[in-house]
Design a protein around this motif. Structure first.
Motif, PDB file in Angstrom:
ATOM      1  N   ILE A 230       0.816  -1.211   0.000  1.00 18.79           N
ATOM      2  CA  ILE A 230       0.000   0.000   0.000  1.00 18.79           C
ATOM      3  C   ILE A 230       0.851   1.263   0.000  1.00 18.79           C
ATOM      4  CG2 ILE A 230      -2.038  -1.038   0.988  1.00 18.79           C
ATOM      5  CD1 ILE A 230      -1.313  -0.174   3.667  1.00 18.79           C
ATOM      6  N   ASN A 231       2.183   1.105   0.138  1.00 17.38           N
ATOM      7  CA  ASN A 231       3.059   2.259  -0.003  1.00 17.38           C
ATOM      8  C   ASN A 231       3.448   2.501  -1.456  1.00 17.38           C
ATOM      9  OD1 ASN A 231       3.055   2.880   2.655  1.00 17.38           O
ATOM     10  ND2 ASN A 231       5.153   2.227   3.098  1.00 17.38           N
ATOM     11  N   ASP A 232       3.155   1.543  -2.308  1.00 13.29           N
ATOM     12  CA  ASP A 232       3.478   1.689  -3.724  1.00 13.29           C
ATOM     13  C   ASP A 232       2.244   2.208  -4.445  1.00 13.29           C
ATOM     14  OD1 ASP A 232       4.144   1.439  -6.352  1.00 13.29           O
ATOM     15  OD2 ASP A 232       4.235  -0.751  -6.360  1.00 13.29           O
ATOM     16  N   ALA A 233       2.303   3.462  -4.867  1.00 11.97           N
ATOM     17  CA  ALA A 233       1.111   4.091  -5.448  1.00 11.97           C
ATOM     18  C   ALA A 233       0.648   3.393  -6.708  1.00 11.97           C
ATOM     19  CB  ALA A 233       1.390   5.567  -5.723  1.00 11.97           C
ATOM     20  N   GLY A 234       1.561   2.661  -7.338  1.00 14.10           N
ATOM     21  CA  GLY A 234       1.186   2.012  -8.583  1.00 14.10           C
ATOM     22  C   GLY A 234       0.644   0.607  -8.429  1.00 14.10           C
ATOM     23  N   SER A 235       0.607   0.093  -7.210  1.00 12.34           N
ATOM     24  CA  SER A 235       0.146  -1.279  -7.031  1.00 12.34           C
ATOM     25  C   SER A 235      -1.363  -1.323  -7.152  1.00 12.34           C
ATOM     26  CB  SER A 235       0.583  -1.824  -5.672  1.00 12.34           C
ATOM     27  OG  SER A 235      -0.120  -1.133  -4.653  1.00 12.34           O
ATOM     28  N   SER A 238      -3.236  -0.237  -4.030  1.00 13.44           N
ATOM     29  CA  SER A 238      -3.210   1.207  -3.744  1.00 13.44           C
ATOM     30  C   SER A 238      -4.205   1.930  -4.624  1.00 13.44           C
ATOM     31  CB  SER A 238      -1.817   1.781  -3.984  1.00 13.44           C
ATOM     32  OG  SER A 238      -0.915   1.213  -3.096  1.00 13.44           O
ATOM     33  N   MET A 239      -4.276   1.513  -5.889  1.00 13.88           N
ATOM     34  CA  MET A 239      -5.194   2.193  -6.796  1.00 13.88           C
ATOM     35  C   MET A 239      -6.634   1.921  -6.392  1.00 13.88           C
ATOM     36  SD  MET A 239      -3.243   2.247 -10.430  1.00 13.88           S
ATOM     37  CE  MET A 239      -3.137   0.521 -10.835  1.00 13.88           C
ATOM     38  N   LYS A 242      -7.472   3.989  -3.348  1.00 13.64           N
ATOM     39  CA  LYS A 242      -7.657   5.402  -3.642  1.00 13.64           C
ATOM     40  C   LYS A 242      -9.020   5.633  -4.269  1.00 13.64           C
ATOM     41  CE  LYS A 242      -5.444   9.439  -5.447  1.00 13.64           C
ATOM     42  NZ  LYS A 242      -4.523  10.059  -6.312  1.00 13.64           N
TER      43      LYS A 242
END
Lengths: 266, 411, 144
Positions: A230-235, A238-239, A242
């Protein structure tokens, strides 16, 4: 006469004090000696060979920039489905002894009913891998700890089985091993007298796989679970986090769990 | 007033060894129970994944809380200048150390891995109140031992008040730490309250004095020593203040929980719908532990008899064990609230009241801890000069007026 | 007179501590003194580069150090894993099955039973893990 008696008493008292001192030294020595004998200096560093196999990752440390998280879509989670639970039992060797009060459960399905409106839903609950875990705060030996990548684990080499973490966990995530175990899964060591909980299948995550519950749910059931960084905005997770409104269980307690639930309105 | 003469326990060899052997057997049974629990695993007990701490912890926490309270009598003389208690100060220190060791033994033997005690003593997570408590408990034994040394070694007598003050402050920290074991837990509806620390301190005053008073009566009768009414009645007057003090904190704790909608569920459970738990609370903690002793100690007809002080002490002890039971077992019986306001159910016993059925090994371990404490007191009194030769009124009452007409037994 | 008696107590204390701290057997010392050694099965694969004597003497701290690195930091190097130890040091009985921790021929038990030092590793760890062909090849073994 009195003078002699006093001298004898002092003489005895000092002798007794000496004796008590010796006993105390012997006692202290007896307690400390085993630890002193077994402790040896020296030790080699781990050689990182670059072989990734079923259980090794070439000696790569957990990444502090990563935070592993889980997203559960409760809309895809039917009430009677327990695929995640059986996956976890199978993966980690959690077959019980037929004593549900003392058998370990690392993940369970909770059925929720709103007593006023009658609305019902169901969701899997496991260790929430909090960012501020109460179980880590209360552990007297530091056996309960949070790894750099956010996974909360019990170091069973240091656990003394005091069960304070079980008192402290708001999510009832932890289980105590109440009997001697045998034939453990080689990748999930567990033993009598220590406390344990969901590890996010750390043995799989460390070699690039996903937890067993997530994998089984995607393959054999509703595909309700998404695991990722969840720290990787591109995972993917995470998407999704968001885009969708998600909840954490008892967010008000301030533990900041790593498990998010989507579609959970009661 | 003559200076007090301290003596060793003057029991006959036969009586002493009978007492020693009996206590050792009970303690041994406790240790064997612990071995049985550790060898087979905790499934042989009534404790499980829902009720995590059980009877051993009820006994252990009670003994630890009472231990810090038992030191009060010594503190009253060394710190607060109440000279009437001075002859009892040494015994107070011994009883305090003994009760603490008894409680700690039970706690350590119930661990899932008691063989890892060395790890517990060498690896510390100082965010944990448990880790602090390890220092507070072992430090208390050391500080109290030094305090005893100051009292018993004539050359060190000038330092009694310093050592006594240090011991008094230390036991306040220790009891605060014990209360905060529960007070720091955000997870449980019945805990997560700062008031648990002062509540435990108030309870320690009452429980410790009750145990000590009974002990004095018992040992003086067993050794045929004069025990005047003055000191017992004085302890009785002190005991009733302490009972009122602990009742105050208990009332405030429950009222505050009852008022807040968030906590009213657990309060309703403890006060009304808890079944055995509610009975233990009302009959054990409230009626036997507070109401009846206060009646005995305040009523003009009853408050002047030393026998009633002893009866009140017994009741306070029963109330104390009940109070620990309500805190420890009651706090775990009420389910964790994961989804506020919702009804939940699961295969892991979420959402339901958890019942606790203790089994024999747990009870034997707890009782074994009490036996260990008594064993330490017995041996301590035998080998060192703890016992004052007389607590008769004329010997310790600073305001004693000898009767104008001598009775047949008076000198 | 007083001095003699109190220092007597001190002397006993010092002697007691010395006795407690001096009971440290090492296999190097044993080998040098021709004391009988337990029968330990020979391991498979390559020998430890550090030498058997060093490994034997330091294996407690080597194991603890690696255990902490794996547990706390997530480092899982292949050759330093407990499973790798068990792969090379597996002992088979007459029917070809790998023996477990309760068998006196089990590698760790062979010495630890002899020295009467209990280890609790296998209360939690599986003592007979199964390996894939790839893993065995990576370890330099070609056992079944």
């Amino acid at each position: 006469m009195t003078k002699c008696k006093n001298e004898t008493e002092k003489h005895t008292n000092l002798k007794r004090r000496g004796f008590l001192g010796a006993v105390a030294a012997l006692g202290a020595g007896a307690v400390v000696a085993p630890g002193v004998m077994l402790y040896q200096t020296g030790g080699a560093g781990a050689t990182a060979d670059n072989k990734v196999t079923e259980f090794s990752n070439g000696g790569k440390a957990a990444n502090p920039n990563t935070r592993w998280g889980l997203l559960v879509d409760t809309n895809k989670c039917p009430k009677d489905c327990t695929v995640c639970v059986s996956a976890c039992v199978e993966e980690n060797g959690l077959e019980g002894k037929g004593r549900p009060q003392t058998d370990a459960q690392w993940i369970r399905k909770i059925d929720i009913k709103n007593p006023t409106t009658g609305f019902q839903t169901s969701l899997p609950v496991m260790c929430q891998h909090c960012d501020e875990p109460p179980c880590v705060d209360v552990c007297p030996t530091g056996a309960s700890f949070k790894r750099a990548d956010g996974i909360v684990l019990v170091d069973k080499h240091t656990c003394i089985g005091c069960r304070y973490c079980m008192m402290a966990c708001p999510y009832k995530a932890r289980s105590f091993v109440h009997e001697t175990l045998g034939n453990q899964k080689p990748w999930a060591p567990r033993g009598k007298g220590t406390v344990e909980s969901c590890t996010f299948c750390v043995h799989r995550v460390d070699v690039g796989r996903t937890p067993a519950c997530v994998e089984k749910c995607s393959r054999d059931a509703g595909g309700a679970m998404t695991f990722g960084d969840i720290n990787d905005a591109g995972s993917e997770i995470s998407m999704l986090l968001k885009k969708l409104g998600t909840q954490q269980i008892r967010r008000d307690l301030g533990t900041n769990p790593g498990v998010y639930y989507q579609g959970l309105s009661t | 007033m003559k200076p007090t003469v301290f003596q060793k326990l003057p029991l006959s060899t036969g009586a002493y060894y009978t007492a020693l052997f009996s206590l050792a057997v009970i303690a041994g049974i406790g240790v064997l129970s612990a071995y049985y629990m550790e060898e087979n695993g905790h499934w042989v007990t009534g404790m499980n994944n829902q009720i995590v701490w059980g009877l051993p912890h009820v006994f252990a926490v009670f003994l630890i809380v009472a231990a810090s309270g038992a030191l009060n009598v010594a503190s009253l003389s060394s710190v607060f200048g109440r000279t009437a208690y001075k002859p009892l100060a040494r015994l107070s220190g011994l009883v305090a150390i003994a009760l603490l060791i008894g409680g700690l033994t039970v706690l350590v033997l119930d661990l899932g891995r008691p063989d890892r005690l060395i790890i517990a003593m060498t690896e510390y997570n100082f965010k944990s109140i448990f880790a602090w408590n390890i220092f507070l408990y072992t430090g208390f034994i050391v500080v109290t031992a030094i305090y005893l040394w100051m009292m018993m070694e004539r050359r060190m007598n000038p330092f009694i008040s310093i050592a006594g003050t240090a011991a008094f402050v230390w036991r306040l920290a220790l009891t605060t730490g014990t209360g905060l074991i529960f007070g720091f837990l955000i997870a449980r509806q019945a805990y997560d309250a700062a008031i648990m620390a002062p509540m435990f301190i108030a309870m320690s005053f009452a429980f410790g004095l009750a145990i000590f008073q009974l002990f004095i009566v018992g040992i003086f009768q067993a050794t045929d020593r004069p025990l005047g009414d003055y000191i017992i009645l004085r302890m009785g007057r002190l005991l009733r203040i302490f009972i009122v003090g602990q009742a105050y904190f208990v009332i405030v704790y429950h009222l505050a929980n009852l008022y807040a909608a968030e906590h009213s569920g657990v309060e309703t459970f403890i006060l009304t719908s808890g079944g055995t738990l509610s009975q233990v609370f009302w009959i054990g903690q409230v009626i036997i532990g507070v109401v009846l002793p206060l009646i005995l100690l305040f009523n003009t007809k009853t408050k002047t008899k030393p026998l009633h002080v002893s009866m009140a002490s017994i009741m306070v002890i029963i109330g104390g064990i009940s109070a620990m039971y309500v805190v420890i077992i009651g706090g775990q019986s009420f389910p964790l609230v994961l989804f506020p306001g919702m009804d939940v159910s699961s295969s892991f016993f979420d959402g339901i009241i958890n019942t606790y059925s203790p089994r024999l090994p747990e009870l034997l371990l707890g009782v074994g801890g009490i036996a260990i404490a008594l064993l330490i007191i017995l041996v301590g009194m035998r080998i060192m000069d703890f016992l004052p030769s007389s607590l008769a009124d004329r010997d310790i009452n600073p305001h004693h007026k000898p009767p104008t007409v001598l009775g047949p037994n008076e000198k | 007179m007083k001095a003699v008696f109190s220092s007597c107590g001190h002397l006993i204390a010092i002697l007691a501590l010395m006795v407690n701290l001096s009971i440290v057997p090492t296999s190097v010392a044993l080998a040098e003194q021709n004391i009988p050694f337990p029968t330990v099965a020979k391991g498979m694969g390559e020998a430890h580069p550090e030498g058997n004597v060093t490994i034997r003497k330091n294996h407690p701290s080597l194991l603890s150090h690696q255990r902490d690195e794996t547990m706390r930091q997530g480092k899982r190097p292949l050759k330093e894993s407990l499973k790798a130890c068990l792969a090379c040091h597996q002992v088979r009985d007459n029917s070809g099955d790998v023996v477990g921790k309760d068998d006196p021929r089990f590698f760790c038990t062979a010495c630890h039973a002899y020295t009467a030092t209990t280890i609790d590793c296998f209360q939690c760890h599986n003592d007979r893990p199964k390996f894939t062909k790839e893993t065995l090849k990576s370890l330099g073994l070609n056992t079944p």
